[in-house]
Design an enzyme around this catalytic site. Structure first.
Site, PDB file in Angstrom:
ATOM      1  N   ALA A  12       0.806  -1.222   0.000  1.00 19.38           N
ATOM      2  CA  ALA A  12       0.000   0.000   0.000  1.00 19.38           C
ATOM      3  C   ALA A  12       0.844   1.280   0.000  1.00 19.38           C
ATOM      4  CB  ALA A  12      -0.925  -0.019   1.210  1.00 19.38           C
ATOM      5  N   ALA A  13       1.679   1.445   1.014  1.00 19.45           N
ATOM      6  CA  ALA A  13       2.413   2.702   1.146  1.00 19.45           C
ATOM      7  C   ALA A  13       3.471   2.836   0.050  1.00 19.45           C
ATOM      8  CB  ALA A  13       3.071   2.777   2.524  1.00 19.45           C
ATOM      9  N   ARG A  23       3.566  10.010 -11.456  1.00 17.38           N
ATOM     10  CA  ARG A  23       2.640  10.979 -12.045  1.00 17.38           C
ATOM     11  C   ARG A  23       3.288  12.337 -12.248  1.00 17.38           C
ATOM     12  NH1 ARG A  23      -3.393  10.806  -9.508  1.00 17.38           N
ATOM     13  NH2 ARG A  23      -3.831   8.659 -10.062  1.00 17.38           N
ATOM     14  N   SER A  42       1.191  -4.649  -4.324  1.00 12.97           N
ATOM     15  CA  SER A  42      -0.077  -3.913  -4.270  1.00 12.97           C
ATOM     16  C   SER A  42      -1.292  -4.809  -4.073  1.00 12.97           C
ATOM     17  CB  SER A  42      -0.243  -3.140  -5.584  1.00 12.97           C
ATOM     18  OG  SER A  42      -0.283  -1.785  -5.354  1.00 12.97           O
ATOM     19  N   CYS A  46      -6.164  -6.598   3.781  1.00 15.27           N
ATOM     20  CA  CYS A  46      -7.447  -6.492   4.492  1.00 15.27           C
ATOM     21  C   CYS A  46      -8.443  -7.530   3.980  1.00 15.27           C
ATOM     22  CB  CYS A  46      -8.037  -5.094   4.315  1.00 15.27           C
ATOM     23  SG  CYS A  46      -6.834  -3.780   4.586  1.00 15.27           S
ATOM     24  N   ASN A 309      -2.057   4.180   2.673  1.00 22.45           N
ATOM     25  CA  ASN A 309      -2.297   4.710   1.326  1.00 22.45           C
ATOM     26  C   ASN A 309      -2.122   6.225   1.283  1.00 22.45           C
ATOM     27  OD1 ASN A 309      -3.272   2.605  -0.733  1.00 22.45           O
ATOM     28  ND2 ASN A 309      -4.263   1.997   1.163  1.00 22.45           N
ATOM     29  N   TYR A 430     -32.233  11.950   7.134  1.00 21.04           N
ATOM     30  CA  TYR A 430     -33.163  11.028   7.796  1.00 21.04           C
ATOM     31  C   TYR A 430     -34.206  10.530   6.800  1.00 21.04           C
ATOM     32  CZ  TYR A 430     -37.607   9.762   9.898  1.00 21.04           C
ATOM     33  OH  TYR A 430     -38.777   9.122  10.168  1.00 21.04           O
ATOM     34  N   TRP A 438     -33.904  10.997  14.957  1.00 23.79           N
ATOM     35  CA  TRP A 438     -32.636  11.419  15.583  1.00 23.79           C
ATOM     36  C   TRP A 438     -31.651  10.293  15.322  1.00 23.79           C
ATOM     37  CZ3 TRP A 438     -31.088  15.726  18.454  1.00 23.79           C
ATOM     38  CH2 TRP A 438     -32.091  16.694  18.683  1.00 23.79           C
ATOM     39  N   ARG A 446     -26.252  14.177  22.034  1.00 18.74           N
ATOM     40  CA  ARG A 446     -27.183  14.905  22.891  1.00 18.74           C
ATOM     41  C   ARG A 446     -27.110  14.421  24.345  1.00 18.74           C
ATOM     42  NH1 ARG A 446     -32.854  17.152  21.426  1.00 18.74           N
ATOM     43  NH2 ARG A 446     -33.510  17.612  23.535  1.00 18.74           N
TER      44      ARG A 446
HETATM   45  C1  LIG Z   1      -5.690  -9.701   7.859  1.00 17.79           C
HETATM   46  C2  LIG Z   1      -5.562  -8.216   7.813  1.00 17.79           C
HETATM   47  C3  LIG Z   1      -6.703  -7.448   7.739  1.00 17.79           C
HETATM   48  C4  LIG Z   1      -6.601  -6.050   7.713  1.00 17.79           C
HETATM   49  N1  LIG Z   1      -7.742  -5.303   7.629  1.00 17.79           N
HETATM   50  C5  LIG Z   1      -7.649  -3.948   7.574  1.00 17.79           C
HETATM   51  C6  LIG Z   1      -8.819  -3.156   7.426  1.00 17.79           C
HETATM   52  O1  LIG Z   1      -9.936  -3.681   7.341  1.00 17.79           O
HETATM   53  N2  LIG Z   1      -8.673  -1.808   7.379  1.00 17.79           N
HETATM   54  C7  LIG Z   1      -7.444  -1.190   7.449  1.00 17.79           C
HETATM   55  O2  LIG Z   1      -7.368   0.043   7.377  1.00 17.79           O
HETATM   56  N3  LIG Z   1      -6.309  -1.937   7.570  1.00 17.79           N
HETATM   57  C8  LIG Z   1      -6.390  -3.277   7.633  1.00 17.79           C
HETATM   58  N4  LIG Z   1      -5.252  -4.035   7.738  1.00 17.79           N
HETATM   59  C9  LIG Z   1      -3.955  -3.360   7.856  1.00 17.79           C
HETATM   60  C10 LIG Z   1      -3.419  -3.005   6.493  1.00 17.79           C
HETATM   61  O3  LIG Z   1      -3.387  -4.120   5.666  1.00 17.79           O
HETATM   62  C11 LIG Z   1      -2.029  -2.435   6.668  1.00 17.79           C
HETATM   63  O4  LIG Z   1      -2.112  -1.332   7.521  1.00 17.79           O
HETATM   64  C12 LIG Z   1      -1.446  -1.988   5.342  1.00 17.79           C
HETATM   65  O5  LIG Z   1      -1.299  -3.078   4.480  1.00 17.79           O
HETATM   66  C13 LIG Z   1      -0.099  -1.330   5.587  1.00 17.79           C
HETATM   67  O6  LIG Z   1       0.479  -1.039   4.365  1.00 17.79           O
HETATM   68  P1  LIG Z   1       2.054  -0.898   4.263  1.00 17.79           P
HETATM   69  O7  LIG Z   1       2.356  -0.690   2.834  1.00 17.79           O
HETATM   70  O8  LIG Z   1       2.524   0.087   5.253  1.00 17.79           O
HETATM   71  O9  LIG Z   1       2.614  -2.285   4.781  1.00 17.79           O
HETATM   72  P2  LIG Z   1       2.372  -3.756   4.219  1.00 17.79           P
HETATM   73  O10 LIG Z   1       1.071  -3.876   3.554  1.00 17.79           O
HETATM   74  O11 LIG Z   1       2.668  -4.677   5.343  1.00 17.79           O
HETATM   75  O12 LIG Z   1       3.477  -3.866   3.115  1.00 17.79           O
HETATM   76  C14 LIG Z   1       4.832  -3.885   3.438  1.00 17.79           C
HETATM   77  C15 LIG Z   1       5.501  -4.771   2.427  1.00 17.79           C
HETATM   78  O13 LIG Z   1       6.892  -4.637   2.604  1.00 17.79           O
HETATM   79  C16 LIG Z   1       7.477  -5.898   2.360  1.00 17.79           C
HETATM   80  N5  LIG Z   1       8.776  -5.876   3.032  1.00 17.79           N
HETATM   81  C17 LIG Z   1       9.045  -5.789   4.358  1.00 17.79           C
HETATM   82  N6  LIG Z   1      10.365  -5.745   4.580  1.00 17.79           N
HETATM   83  C18 LIG Z   1      10.957  -5.811   3.363  1.00 17.79           C
HETATM   84  C19 LIG Z   1      12.298  -5.794   2.929  1.00 17.79           C
HETATM   85  N7  LIG Z   1      13.312  -5.722   3.798  1.00 17.79           N
HETATM   86  N8  LIG Z   1      12.543  -5.877   1.605  1.00 17.79           N
HETATM   87  C20 LIG Z   1      11.524  -5.944   0.698  1.00 17.79           C
HETATM   88  N9  LIG Z   1      10.246  -5.973   1.056  1.00 17.79           N
HETATM   89  C21 LIG Z   1       9.955  -5.879   2.369  1.00 17.79           C
HETATM   90  C22 LIG Z   1       6.490  -6.886   2.954  1.00 17.79           C
HETATM   91  O14 LIG Z   1       6.632  -8.162   2.367  1.00 17.79           O
HETATM   92  C23 LIG Z   1       5.161  -6.237   2.610  1.00 17.79           C
HETATM   93  O15 LIG Z   1       4.592  -6.727   1.408  1.00 17.79           O
HETATM   94  C24 LIG Z   1      -5.323  -5.443   7.751  1.00 17.79           C
HETATM   95  C25 LIG Z   1      -4.167  -6.226   7.824  1.00 17.79           C
HETATM   96  C26 LIG Z   1      -4.278  -7.597   7.853  1.00 17.79           C
HETATM   97  C27 LIG Z   1      -3.029  -8.422   7.918  1.00 17.79           C
END
Ligand SMILES: Cc1cc2nc3c(=O)[nH]c(=O)nc-3n(C[C@H](O)[C@H](O)[C@H](O)COP(=O)(O)OP(=O)(O)OC[C@H]3O[C@@H](n4cnc5c(N)ncnc54)[C@H](O)[C@@H]3O)c2cc1C
Length: 487
Positions: A12-13, A23, A42, A46, A309, A430, A438, A446
């Protein structure tokens, strides 16, 4: 020569940062290379519980963009099965291990985004590495769990840890027809809720046929023929054919720490409002990065996809030469277990105390639709409100269909520093199929406002003038008001 951006972590991040940077700067200006140690880029972590339950059939639908798509559509060179093992900030290079071929190489960067996410907590219990014991963090974990369920056909599942991931996994395994037990050393599942609200979740889970053993530390995982066969707690052995760990996560900061990058008080990587770390040209976003909590005014580590994100977007815009800041979080989250919806925002009671607030709390029962309307569902709303000022500090909701997303109204009010007095007359929609006249949120505001007013008023005296005329006009009890139907 184009500048070179390296991304560590391909979810995500990291990939939000990569696409935003692209972009703003084409490939002739900026070369972008991403390294992901897992098999997918990507993806929606969740969605894992819903993939395991079968609600989401197709794994591909959880993958937003593959490395091929990144290459073709965004000119981003994304490598899976590549782990970054070291960062040298001064030499501007990372060491990367190609996991498929066990080959290590170095890659240079001008700018770097650390988006390594969080690491699941894995206690040192005997038997934890036995086959049939699974963590839940990356998509590969979801794939492994579903395969085990499909192929090994377990009938008894134990989930260790009652955070929202544990609870969602308990539901998933229940949906797959297993006898499910949840074990936690805490007094209640969903420990980010106050105890009274968490106790309700526990009650509802038991009603749904999920066994709960709370305040029971796990000692070990038993095995038979090399496969998990039970979870041994201080009080009992719970038989199991599959064990799922949902014990929580911590920010994955080792790489950054070893590189000398500053770590914040929360244990996550310290960043400024542009998501820049203490090292020049090195950014961080997502679960590994510290967030500013807008209510407690402290650095926090809250692992949520919503934050990841948005933070990735901000980092990417800045890497791409733009200017964007991340304003912080209020910790809004929602989850469900079977038909029970749970949500929270802001501070719970213990967090509010720790942050130094004096507050009152109030809990309101209402319905998600007009009470007479078919399928009106119960909703319980708890507000944590600052004494005297009436400012909303936090909210929690437990209910059924239509309940949880109401937290977003409360999060919006919280974000804008509103008091419950200011919320009273919010012009919310509503119609009987959607809400009582309400809305539950307004009833809660309230009732809390009454409480604030009562506590602000000197014994036997008149209401505090600071609460305002309009608010004083509305001093009737909420129950009284709920009788008034404008129709
Ligand atoms: C089962 C589950 C359900 C969830 N449900 C929700 C929800 O409903 N709502 C919500 O807001 N959030 C939810 N989350 C949390 C959400 O998925 C995470 O907050 C989000 O994915 C964080 O994104 P990120 O990119 O920071 O980290 P991540 O998604 O953890 O991605 C980090 C990536 O970095 C990679 N990585 C780590 N170290 C290295 C390295 N040294 N070299 C190369 N790659 C590396 C990992 O393999 C991973 O793919 C859930 C998480 C889980 C596990």
């Amino acid at each position: 020569m184009p500048e070179r951006l390296v991304i560590v972590g391909g979810d995500a991040a990291g990939m939000s940062a990569a696409t935003q940077a692209r972009r703003r700067r084409g490939s002739s200006e900026l070369q972008i290379v991403a390294f992901e140690r897992g098999r997918y880029t990507s993806y929606s972590a969740c969605g894992i519980p819903y993939y395991v339950s079968g609600t989401v059939e197709d794994l591909e639908s959880l993958i937003v963009r593959s490395p091929e798509t990144f290459r073709k559509n965004n000119e981003i060179d994304a490598h899976i099965n590549h782990e970054v093992t070291a960062i040298d900030v001064d030499a501007r290079k990372v060491t990367v291990r190609d996991l498929a071929n066990s080959v290590e190489r170095t890659e240079g960067f001008d700018q770097l985004v650390i988006a390594t996410g969080a690491t699941p907590i894995k206690p040192n219990w005997p038997g934890i590495d036995t086959d049939g014991v699974f963590g839940v963090q990356v998509l590969g974990d979801g794939v492994a769990i579903r395969r085990w369920v499909d192929e090994e056909k377990p009938t008894r599942a134990v989930v260790i840890g009652g955070g929202y991931i544990g609870v969602e996994m308990a539901e998933a395994l229940k949906v797959r027809g297993m006898d499910v037990t949840l074990v936690d050393m805490a007094r209640q599942p969903m420990a980010t809720l106050d105890q009274d609200m968490g106790a309700l979740v526990a009650e509802r889970m038991r009603d749904l046929g999920i066994d709960l053993f709370l305040e029971e530390p796990v000692l070990s995982i038993d095995n038979a023929n090399g496969r998990a066969s039970g979870v041994i707690t201080e009080a009992r052995e719970v038989p199991a054919d599959i064990v799922v760990l949902g014990i929580g996560v911590r920010p994955n900061v080792e790489l950054a720490e070893e590189a000398g990058i500053e770590i914040g008080t929360s244990g996550a990587i310290k960043v400024d409002r542009q998501m820049l770390t203490s090292a020049d040209g090195v950014w961080s976003a997502g679960d590994c990065a510290e967030k500013f909590h807008r209510v407690s005014r402290r650095g926090v580590a809250i692992p949520l996809g919503t934050h990841a994100n948005k933070e990735g977007r901000v980092a990417g815009i800045n890497v791409g030469g733009g200017y964007e800041t991340f304003p912080g979080v209020v910790g809004t989250a929602t989850s469900k277990v079977c038909d029970v919806e749970v949500a929270r925002t802001g501070l719970n009671e213990s967090e509010a105390t720790e942050a130094g607030f004096q507050f009152v709390t109030d809990t309101t029962d209402s319905t998600t639709r007009a009470g007479y309307f078919p399928d009106a569902r119960p909703i319980k709303t708890k507000l944590v409100v600052e004494k005297q000022s009436g400012r909303l500090l936090g909210a929690q909701i437990i209910g059924e269909e239509g309940a949880a997303k109401r937290i977003d109204m409360l999060a919006t009010a919280l974000w804008n520093g509103m008091s419950v007095g200011q919320m009273l007359n919010l012009d919310l929609s509503y119609a009987p199929p959607f809400a009582p006249v309400w809305d539950p949120v307004l009833i809660a505001a309230r009732k809390a406002w009454h409480l604030v007013e009562e506590t602000a008023r000197p014994k036997g005296g008149t209401p505090s003038p600071s609460l305002g005329e309009a608010q004083r006009e509305l001093r009737r009890s909420p129950e009284e008001t709920m009788q008034v139907d404008p129709e």
